[in-house]
Enzyme design. Structure first.
Site, PDB file in Angstrom:
ATOM      1  CG  ASP A  11      48.439  39.670  45.522  1.00 39.61           C
ATOM      2  OD1 ASP A  11      47.930  39.622  44.394  1.00 39.61           O
ATOM      3  OD2 ASP A  11      49.055  40.677  45.948  1.00 39.61           O
ATOM      4  CG  LEU A  12      52.663  37.703  40.915  1.00 41.63           C
ATOM      5  CD1 LEU A  12      53.622  36.575  41.286  1.00 41.63           C
ATOM      6  CD2 LEU A  12      52.313  37.589  39.420  1.00 41.63           C
ATOM      7  CG  ASP A  13      51.535  42.222  40.749  1.00 45.42           C
ATOM      8  OD1 ASP A  13      52.558  41.706  40.264  1.00 45.42           O
ATOM      9  OD2 ASP A  13      50.502  42.420  40.095  1.00 45.42           O
ATOM     10  CB  THR A  19      55.110  43.750  39.534  1.00 44.35           C
ATOM     11  OG1 THR A  19      54.032  43.501  40.410  1.00 44.35           O
ATOM     12  CG2 THR A  19      55.710  42.466  39.038  1.00 44.35           C
ATOM     13  CE  LYS A  47      52.741  49.648  46.123  1.00 40.31           C
ATOM     14  NZ  LYS A  47      53.620  49.806  47.271  1.00 40.31           N
ATOM     15  N   GLY A  48      47.020  46.548  43.905  1.00 37.91           N
ATOM     16  CA  GLY A  48      45.911  45.605  44.051  1.00 37.91           C
ATOM     17  C   GLY A  48      44.670  45.982  43.254  1.00 37.91           C
ATOM     18  NE  ARG A  51      46.351  45.316  32.043  1.00 41.81           N
ATOM     19  CZ  ARG A  51      46.539  44.357  31.141  1.00 41.81           C
ATOM     20  NH1 ARG A  51      46.221  44.546  29.874  1.00 41.81           N
ATOM     21  NH2 ARG A  51      47.050  43.195  31.497  1.00 41.81           N
ATOM     22  CB  SER A 116      47.720  37.154  40.661  1.00 40.36           C
ATOM     23  OG  SER A 116      48.049  38.350  39.994  1.00 40.36           O
ATOM     24  CB  ALA A 117      43.923  41.171  39.859  1.00 39.54           C
ATOM     25  CB  SER A 118      48.716  40.276  37.250  1.00 43.87           C
ATOM     26  OG  SER A 118      49.508  40.493  36.110  1.00 43.87           O
ATOM     27  CG  ASN A 120      51.028  41.314  32.089  1.00 45.11           C
ATOM     28  OD1 ASN A 120      51.121  41.005  30.903  1.00 45.11           O
ATOM     29  ND2 ASN A 120      50.534  42.477  32.481  1.00 45.11           N
ATOM     30  CE  LYS A 147      43.420  39.326  44.246  1.00 47.46           C
ATOM     31  NZ  LYS A 147      44.860  39.285  44.489  1.00 47.46           N
ATOM     32  CD  GLU A 171      45.811  40.308  48.146  1.00 51.92           C
ATOM     33  OE1 GLU A 171      46.442  41.376  48.263  1.00 51.92           O
ATOM     34  OE2 GLU A 171      45.376  39.923  47.064  1.00 51.92           O
ATOM     35  CG  ASP A 172      50.484  43.639  48.219  1.00 51.29           C
ATOM     36  OD1 ASP A 172      49.693  42.899  47.593  1.00 51.29           O
ATOM     37  OD2 ASP A 172      51.004  44.651  47.714  1.00 51.29           O
TER      38      ASP A 172
HETATM   39  C1  G6P Z   1      47.694  43.397  40.547  1.00 49.87           C
HETATM   40  C2  G6P Z   1      48.474  44.687  40.805  1.00 49.87           C
HETATM   41  C3  G6P Z   1      47.789  45.874  40.166  1.00 49.87           C
HETATM   42  C4  G6P Z   1      47.518  45.580  38.685  1.00 49.87           C
HETATM   43  C5  G6P Z   1      46.663  44.319  38.543  1.00 49.87           C
HETATM   44  C6  G6P Z   1      46.434  43.937  37.085  1.00 49.87           C
HETATM   45  O1  G6P Z   1      46.547  43.388  41.331  1.00 49.87           O
HETATM   46  O2  G6P Z   1      48.615  44.922  42.204  1.00 49.87           O
HETATM   47  O3  G6P Z   1      48.598  47.019  40.311  1.00 49.87           O
HETATM   48  O4  G6P Z   1      46.830  46.667  38.082  1.00 49.87           O
HETATM   49  O5  G6P Z   1      47.353  43.237  39.170  1.00 49.87           O
HETATM   50  O6  G6P Z   1      47.665  43.591  36.487  1.00 49.87           O
HETATM   51  P1  G6P Z   1      47.943  43.475  34.924  1.00 49.87           P
HETATM   52  O7  G6P Z   1      49.335  42.890  34.874  1.00 49.87           O
HETATM   53  O8  G6P Z   1      46.919  42.540  34.354  1.00 49.87           O
HETATM   54  O9  G6P Z   1      47.841  44.838  34.356  1.00 49.87           O
HETATM   55 MG    MG Z   2      49.279  42.622  45.581  1.00 51.23          MG
END
Ligand code: G6P
Ligand code: MG
Length: 216
Positions: A11-13, A19, A47-48, A51, A116-118, A120, A147, A171-172
């Site tokens: 996982d990233l964040d 972040t 967290k996790g 968006r 990662s779900a992000s 970004n 997730k 994973e956190d």
């Molecule tokens: C991760 C973070 C979440 C965040 C999600 C989406 O899972 O832990 O806090 O909402 O990514 O990230 P994004 O950068 O696409 O908004």
């Molecule tokens: Mg995380």
């Protein structure tokens, strides 16, 4: 269950980089712009979480009801403020042990992936200068299910061509550990055992594994 780790999925964040503090600043600014406060305690709930789901929680905290168009606009605004923070990140923000552990795995022929779900994630990895440490990158731009759905990790295993049972996820977040379990993978929790009970083991950070790997 003892498994051979042929691939490590990160996982990233909260695992590679913190972040959460930037998400917090952006969500707080959005809350304040709509006349209510958003605390660091509230931020723990995000967290996790995706968006879209994060926005729903924020609106619930503020007691606001909005239509779909307003929600899309708010999520976009939050992301703009968030990106303003992360585009100034640099290598000093990589969490202790992350680079060393990734290098250690790769030197032993163990595949590495980001899960990662992000959306970004590409920008963050570029700012941190560690994109090349991952054989495969699966982020929020490639998957649709958040997730605890296992989609992000299964996609990483598929792209790596490694069976899920030979993958270990780092994973956190509780939802992320749940996703790893549903994917049939091992899970190493990063953080506190109290909210990561389903993990096979919990460590405070990847630096802990760097200490262990120094002896192997
Ligand atoms: C991760 C973070 C979440 C965040 C999600 C989406 O899972 O832990 O806090 O909402 O990514 O990230 P994004 O950068 O696409 O908004
Ligand atoms: Mg995380």
């Amino acid at each position: 269950m003892i498994r051979e780790m042929r691939a490590a999925i990160f996982d990233l964040d909260g695992v590679i980089v913190d972040t959460a503090k930037y998400h917090y600043l952006a969500w707080k600014r959005l809350a304040n712009a709509h006349g209510f406060d958003f605390t660091e305690v509230d931020n723990e709930r995000l967290k996790g979480v995706s968006r879209t789901q994060s926005l729903e929680i924020l609106l619930e905290i503020g007691g606001l009801a909005c239509d779909q168009a307003a929600k899309l606009q708010m999520a976009a605004q939050k992301n703009e403020w968030y990106v303003d923070h992360i585009r100034h990140m640099d290598t000093s923000e990589i969490l202790p042990g992350a680079t060393e552990y990734l290098q250690w795995l790769r030197a032993r022929g163990i595949k590495t992936a980001l899960g990662s779900a992000s959306q970004n994630a590409p920008l963050i990895l570029e700012r941190l200068g560690i994109s090349a440490l991952f054989d495969v990158i699966v982020d929020g731009n490639k998957v649709t299910k958040a997730k605890p759905d296992p989609e992000v990790f299964l996609r990483a295993a598929e792209e790596l061509d490694i069976p899920p049972a030979s993958c270990i996820v780092f994973e956190d977040a509780e939802a992320g550990v749940e996703a790893a379990c549903r994917a049939g993978m091992g899970a190493v929790g990063i953080g506190n055992v109290s909210n990561l009970k389903k993990a096979d083991m919990v460590i405070p950070g990847l630096f802990e594994l760097v200490v262990v790997s120094a002896y192997s």
